[in-house]
Design a protein around this motif. Structure first.
Motif, mmCIF file in Angstrom:
data_model
loop_
_atom_site.group_PDB
_atom_site.id
_atom_site.type_symbol
_atom_site.label_atom_id
_atom_site.label_comp_id
_atom_site.label_asym_id
_atom_site.label_seq_id
_atom_site.Cartn_x
_atom_site.Cartn_y
_atom_site.Cartn_z
ATOM 1 N N ASP A 107 -1.443 63.897 -23.527
ATOM 2 C CA ASP A 107 -2.738 64.078 -24.177
ATOM 3 C C ASP A 107 -2.773 63.342 -25.512
ATOM 4 O O ASP A 107 -2.493 62.167 -25.579
ATOM 5 N N ASP A 108 -3.031 64.055 -26.591
ATOM 6 C CA ASP A 108 -3.206 63.418 -27.897
ATOM 7 C C ASP A 108 -1.908 63.315 -28.699
ATOM 8 O O ASP A 108 -1.925 62.833 -29.829
ATOM 9 N N ARG A 134 -6.760 70.815 -22.493
ATOM 10 C CA ARG A 134 -5.424 70.236 -22.423
ATOM 11 C C ARG A 134 -4.524 71.029 -21.467
ATOM 12 O O ARG A 134 -3.511 71.582 -21.884
ATOM 13 N N GLN A 181 -0.075 70.447 -20.335
ATOM 14 C CA GLN A 181 1.186 70.971 -20.857
ATOM 15 C C GLN A 181 1.758 72.074 -19.967
ATOM 16 O O GLN A 181 2.885 71.972 -19.509
#
Length: 172
Positions: free
Chosen positions: A138-139, A32, A35
């Protein structure tokens, strides 16, 4: 594990940057990098300046786990300039910046303890609005984390280079 929250100061900048670097490393390991990228934030002059500026503008708190600095949060009176395009809240607020933990301490409640401390400090200052913004890509796990801490989504935004962000608020 004993958690103590103390005031931070300029001498804590290196440890705060180390916490941020730990987060970047962990995010990259999780796949990820959206961020905060893939490079240590301590190597970014903009990040170093931001940590120091918010320290000058607000209050820095360090959560220590058994005496070891393990997490941080800065509280100011307003959102960052990067959100100047959004409508102001129309009332006094306290705003959270740079909530981060050394990922070796993940899962020990340090973020929750710092957020509870920020809410109490906001209340103590006679302010009822506490806000934060975060990465919403992302999630969506980070947005859901703040929701689990009593925050509600207010405004979505797109930052530099298409960075997906979310502002959240909490009444205290």
């Amino acid at each position: 594990m004993e958690i103590i929250i103390r005031d931070g100061g300029p001498d804590d900048i290196p440890v705060i940057l180390s916490m941020l670097d730990s987060c970047v490393e962990w995010l990259v390991e999780q796949g990820r990098p959206g961020q905060w990228g893939t490079k240590p934030l301590s190597e970014s002059p903009n990040t170093v300046e931001s940590v120091a500026r918010y320290m000058d503008e607000g209050d820095v708190y360090i959560a220590e786990a058994d005496g070891v600095p393990a997490a941080t949060l800065t509280l100011t009176d307003s959102a960052g300039a990067y959100l100047s395009h959004l409508a102001p809240p129309g009332e006094p607020e306290r705003y959270i910046h740079w909530l981060a933990s050394d990922r070796r301490f993940k899962g020990h409640g340090l973020g929750s303890a710092l957020l509870a401390h920020a809410a109490e400090e906001t209340r103590r200052a006679g302010v009822s609005l506490l806000r934060v913004d975060c990465y919403a890509g992302d999630d969506g796990k980070l947005v859901r984390y703040y929701e689990s801490q009593g925050f509600t989504r207010t405004e979505a935004f797109t930052g530099r280079d298409g960075w997906p962000g979310q502002v959240l608020a909490r009444r205290v």
